[in-house]
Design a protein around this motif. Structure first.
Motif, PDB file in Angstrom:
ATOM      1  N   ASN A 101       0.825  -1.202   0.000  1.00 21.24           N
ATOM      2  CA  ASN A 101       0.000   0.000   0.000  1.00 21.24           C
ATOM      3  C   ASN A 101       0.862   1.256   0.000  1.00 21.24           C
ATOM      4  OD1 ASN A 101      -2.364  -1.668   0.355  1.00 21.24           O
ATOM      5  ND2 ASN A 101      -1.784  -1.854   2.518  1.00 21.24           N
ATOM      6  N   GLN A 102       0.778   2.036  -1.059  1.00 23.47           N
ATOM      7  CA  GLN A 102       1.526   3.286  -1.108  1.00 23.47           C
ATOM      8  C   GLN A 102       0.854   4.292  -0.177  1.00 23.47           C
ATOM      9  OE1 GLN A 102       1.616   5.303  -4.901  1.00 23.47           O
ATOM     10  NE2 GLN A 102       3.593   6.259  -4.469  1.00 23.47           N
ATOM     11  N   ARG A 103       1.597   4.741   0.823  1.00 23.80           N
ATOM     12  CA  ARG A 103       1.008   5.623   1.832  1.00 23.80           C
ATOM     13  C   ARG A 103       1.518   7.060   1.756  1.00 23.80           C
ATOM     14  NH1 ARG A 103      -3.556   3.139   3.490  1.00 23.80           N
ATOM     15  NH2 ARG A 103      -3.162   1.088   4.412  1.00 23.80           N
ATOM     16  N   LEU A 104       2.721   7.244   1.221  1.00 20.63           N
ATOM     17  CA  LEU A 104       3.302   8.593   1.193  1.00 20.63           C
ATOM     18  C   LEU A 104       4.075   8.785  -0.102  1.00 20.63           C
ATOM     19  CD1 LEU A 104       3.847  11.238   2.826  1.00 20.63           C
ATOM     20  CD2 LEU A 104       5.928  10.127   3.684  1.00 20.63           C
ATOM     21  N   MET A 105       3.840   9.924  -0.756  1.00 20.26           N
ATOM     22  CA  MET A 105       4.557  10.257  -1.989  1.00 20.26           C
ATOM     23  C   MET A 105       4.963  11.718  -1.931  1.00 20.26           C
ATOM     24  SD  MET A 105       3.359   9.889  -5.979  1.00 20.26           S
ATOM     25  CE  MET A 105       1.937  10.950  -5.782  1.00 20.26           C
ATOM     26  N   LEU A 106       6.259  11.958  -1.895  1.00 24.06           N
ATOM     27  CA  LEU A 106       6.798  13.315  -1.808  1.00 24.06           C
ATOM     28  C   LEU A 106       7.591  13.635  -3.063  1.00 24.06           C
ATOM     29  CD1 LEU A 106       8.110  13.197   1.874  1.00 24.06           C
ATOM     30  CD2 LEU A 106       5.824  13.831   1.073  1.00 24.06           C
ATOM     31  N   THR A 107       7.303  14.771  -3.661  1.00 18.48           N
ATOM     32  CA  THR A 107       8.002  15.222  -4.859  1.00 18.48           C
ATOM     33  C   THR A 107       8.671  16.547  -4.551  1.00 18.48           C
ATOM     34  OG1 THR A 107       6.325  14.149  -6.240  1.00 18.48           O
ATOM     35  CG2 THR A 107       7.771  15.749  -7.308  1.00 18.48           C
ATOM     36  N   MET A 108       9.979  16.633  -4.838  1.00 14.48           N
ATOM     37  CA  MET A 108      10.755  17.817  -4.450  1.00 14.48           C
ATOM     38  C   MET A 108      11.539  18.382  -5.629  1.00 14.48           C
ATOM     39  SD  MET A 108      12.058  16.177  -0.841  1.00 14.48           S
ATOM     40  CE  MET A 108      11.928  14.500  -1.475  1.00 14.48           C
ATOM     41  N   PRO A 109      10.917  19.251  -6.424  1.00 11.23           N
ATOM     42  CA  PRO A 109      11.639  19.858  -7.539  1.00 11.23           C
ATOM     43  C   PRO A 109      12.546  20.997  -7.060  1.00 11.23           C
ATOM     44  CG  PRO A 109       9.386  20.659  -7.471  1.00 11.23           C
ATOM     45  CD  PRO A 109       9.501  19.640  -6.386  1.00 11.23           C
ATOM     46  N   ASN A 110      13.723  21.087  -7.686  1.00  9.70           N
ATOM     47  CA  ASN A 110      14.644  22.193  -7.403  1.00  9.70           C
ATOM     48  C   ASN A 110      14.848  22.409  -5.905  1.00  9.70           C
ATOM     49  OD1 ASN A 110      14.745  22.825 -10.244  1.00  9.70           O
ATOM     50  ND2 ASN A 110      12.763  23.830 -10.009  1.00  9.70           N
ATOM     51  N   THR A 111      15.153  21.321  -5.228  1.00  9.75           N
ATOM     52  CA  THR A 111      15.259  21.360  -3.768  1.00  9.75           C
ATOM     53  C   THR A 111      16.713  21.264  -3.321  1.00  9.75           C
ATOM     54  OG1 THR A 111      13.094  20.312  -3.566  1.00  9.75           O
ATOM     55  CG2 THR A 111      14.507  20.240  -1.631  1.00  9.75           C
ATOM     56  N   ALA A 112      17.091  22.119  -2.381  1.00  8.96           N
ATOM     57  CA  ALA A 112      18.453  22.109  -1.843  1.00  8.96           C
ATOM     58  C   ALA A 112      18.715  20.802  -1.107  1.00  8.96           C
ATOM     59  CB  ALA A 112      18.645  23.288  -0.895  1.00  8.96           C
ATOM     60  N   PHE A 113      19.973  20.353  -1.141  1.00  8.53           N
ATOM     61  CA  PHE A 113      20.331  19.091  -0.486  1.00  8.53           C
ATOM     62  C   PHE A 113      19.994  19.102   1.004  1.00  8.53           C
ATOM     63  CE2 PHE A 113      23.770  17.756  -3.771  1.00  8.53           C
ATOM     64  CZ  PHE A 113      22.755  17.292  -4.591  1.00  8.53           C
ATOM     65  N   ASP A 114      20.193  20.232   1.671  1.00 12.88           N
ATOM     66  CA  ASP A 114      19.887  20.293   3.103  1.00 12.88           C
ATOM     67  C   ASP A 114      18.415  20.060   3.364  1.00 12.88           C
ATOM     68  OD1 ASP A 114      22.506  20.731   3.747  1.00 12.88           O
ATOM     69  OD2 ASP A 114      22.301  22.901   4.020  1.00 12.88           O
ATOM     70  N   ASP A 115      17.558  20.592   2.498  1.00 13.30           N
ATOM     71  CA  ASP A 115      16.124  20.376   2.656  1.00 13.30           C
ATOM     72  C   ASP A 115      15.760  18.916   2.386  1.00 13.30           C
ATOM     73  OD1 ASP A 115      15.487  22.999   3.349  1.00 13.30           O
ATOM     74  OD2 ASP A 115      15.303  23.623   1.256  1.00 13.30           O
ATOM     75  N   MET A 116      16.421  18.301   1.384  1.00 14.12           N
ATOM     76  CA  MET A 116      16.185  16.884   1.109  1.00 14.12           C
ATOM     77  C   MET A 116      16.547  16.038   2.324  1.00 14.12           C
ATOM     78  SD  MET A 116      17.655  16.294  -2.741  1.00 14.12           S
ATOM     79  CE  MET A 116      17.219  17.352  -4.126  1.00 14.12           C
ATOM     80  N   ARG A 117      17.706  16.307   2.888  1.00 17.82           N
ATOM     81  CA  ARG A 117      18.148  15.545   4.067  1.00 17.82           C
ATOM     82  C   ARG A 117      17.159  15.697   5.213  1.00 17.82           C
ATOM     83  NH1 ARG A 117      23.102  18.179   2.757  1.00 17.82           N
ATOM     84  NH2 ARG A 117      24.598  16.803   1.718  1.00 17.82           N
ATOM     85  N   SER A 118      16.704  16.926   5.427  1.00 12.22           N
ATOM     86  CA  SER A 118      15.775  17.189   6.517  1.00 12.22           C
ATOM     87  C   SER A 118      14.477  16.400   6.346  1.00 12.22           C
ATOM     88  CB  SER A 118      15.465  18.687   6.582  1.00 12.22           C
ATOM     89  OG  SER A 118      14.543  18.973   7.603  1.00 12.22           O
ATOM     90  N   ILE A 119      13.970  16.335   5.128  1.00 13.02           N
ATOM     91  CA  ILE A 119      12.730  15.603   4.873  1.00 13.02           C
ATOM     92  C   ILE A 119      12.938  14.107   5.063  1.00 13.02           C
ATOM     93  CG2 ILE A 119      11.134  14.932   3.030  1.00 13.02           C
ATOM     94  CD1 ILE A 119      11.309  17.858   2.059  1.00 13.02           C
ATOM     95  N   ILE A 120      14.072  13.585   4.608  1.00 18.05           N
ATOM     96  CA  ILE A 120      14.357  12.157   4.803  1.00 18.05           C
ATOM     97  C   ILE A 120      14.446  11.833   6.290  1.00 18.05           C
ATOM     98  CG2 ILE A 120      16.031  10.312   4.428  1.00 18.05           C
ATOM     99  CD1 ILE A 120      16.803  11.765   1.804  1.00 18.05           C
ATOM    100  N   HIS A 121      15.174  12.671   7.046  1.00 17.76           N
ATOM    101  CA  HIS A 121      15.265  12.460   8.495  1.00 17.76           C
ATOM    102  C   HIS A 121      13.869  12.441   9.118  1.00 17.76           C
ATOM    103  CE1 HIS A 121      19.543  12.567   8.638  1.00 17.76           C
ATOM    104  NE2 HIS A 121      19.663  13.855   8.355  1.00 17.76           N
ATOM    105  N   ASN A 122      13.021  13.347   8.669  1.00 19.50           N
ATOM    106  CA  ASN A 122      11.668  13.443   9.215  1.00 19.50           C
ATOM    107  C   ASN A 122      10.869  12.174   8.933  1.00 19.50           C
ATOM    108  OD1 ASN A 122       9.409  14.490  10.439  1.00 19.50           O
ATOM    109  ND2 ASN A 122       8.961  15.986   8.852  1.00 19.50           N
ATOM    110  N   VAL A 123      10.946  11.667   7.707  1.00 22.65           N
ATOM    111  CA  VAL A 123      10.244  10.428   7.361  1.00 22.65           C
ATOM    112  C   VAL A 123      10.738   9.269   8.218  1.00 22.65           C
ATOM    113  CG1 VAL A 123       9.905   8.696   5.544  1.00 22.65           C
ATOM    114  CG2 VAL A 123       9.712  11.131   4.986  1.00 22.65           C
TER     115      VAL A 123
END
Length: 219
Positions: A101-123
């Protein structure tokens, strides 16, 4: 050698729930919470977002759904760092009673690496997250290695998206979809990506997977 769409529109759409709490493209955190708290039992629980701010809200809604007991199965995730043209993407699937069951789908266009890391940590704060794969090619290598070090290889594993792995993943995914074992989040861009996958046999009988759209390749 002929090239054709590997997954038909009919197959993709057959994996959609009859009703989900993300059917409205403008749904936001408050809407999700209202529907969860009202025990909207007939709706499939899932969250999708595009852009950093909305991804943060969707991830929080996912955590809240877990805390409320709306999502209870073991969860597995996958992350593609994206390229110059393509956005980074993160997907979470719950595995329960033989269903994916797909429960979460996040799409991040033109996103800084620090923001990507922060979102991964949050997940990865989610207690149900068992393990996941990260694209280790190109821009993703640094993030993947940092996540492996922090969380260990059991929860995070960086992988190279080789043709052999693409063949395995695409074949397994299609089989599960055909057997009605997959529920996907309804989303037009994801639908287009699935349908754009093409499988082509090389002269050496190896299968090559490509995407013919704004997405240049799988991974």
């Amino acid at each position: 050698d002929s090239t054709h769409a590997y997954m038909t529109w009919e197959l993709i759409k057959s994996c959609y729930p009859v009703l989900s709490i993300t059917d409205d493209e403008d749904v936001d955190y408050e809407d999700w919470m209202m529907q969860l708290e009202n025990e909207y039992e007939d709706a499939y629980i899932c969250f999708k977002a595009r852009g950093v701010d909305d991804c943060i809200k969707a991830t929080q809604a996912f955590h809240d759904a877990v805390a409320m007991g709306k999502i209870t199965g073991a969860c597995y995730w996958a992350y593609d760092c994206g390229r110059d043209r393509d956005p980074a993407e993160l997907h979470v699937f719950e595995v329960k009673n033989g269903q994916f069951n797909q429960r979460l789908m996040l799409t991040m266009p033109n996103t800084a690496f620090d923001d990507m890391r922060s979102i991964i940590h949050n997940v990865l704060r989610c207690k149900l997250i068992v393990s996941g794969l990260m694209d280790k090619g190109g821009n993703g290598r640094e993030i993947a290695e940092a996540m492996e070090t922090r969380y260990g290889m059991e929860r995070v594993k960086g992988v190279w998206f080789t043709n052999e792995k693409k063949d395995l993943w695409a074949t397994n995914m299609k089989k599960c979809m055909e057997r009605k074992k997959v529920t996907l989040i309804p989303d037009r861009d994801q639908e287009q990506q699935f349908h754009s996958i093409q499988r082509r046999a090389t002269g050496s009988k190896h299968m090559v997977y490509e995407i013919t759209s704004s997405h240049s390749s799988i991974g």
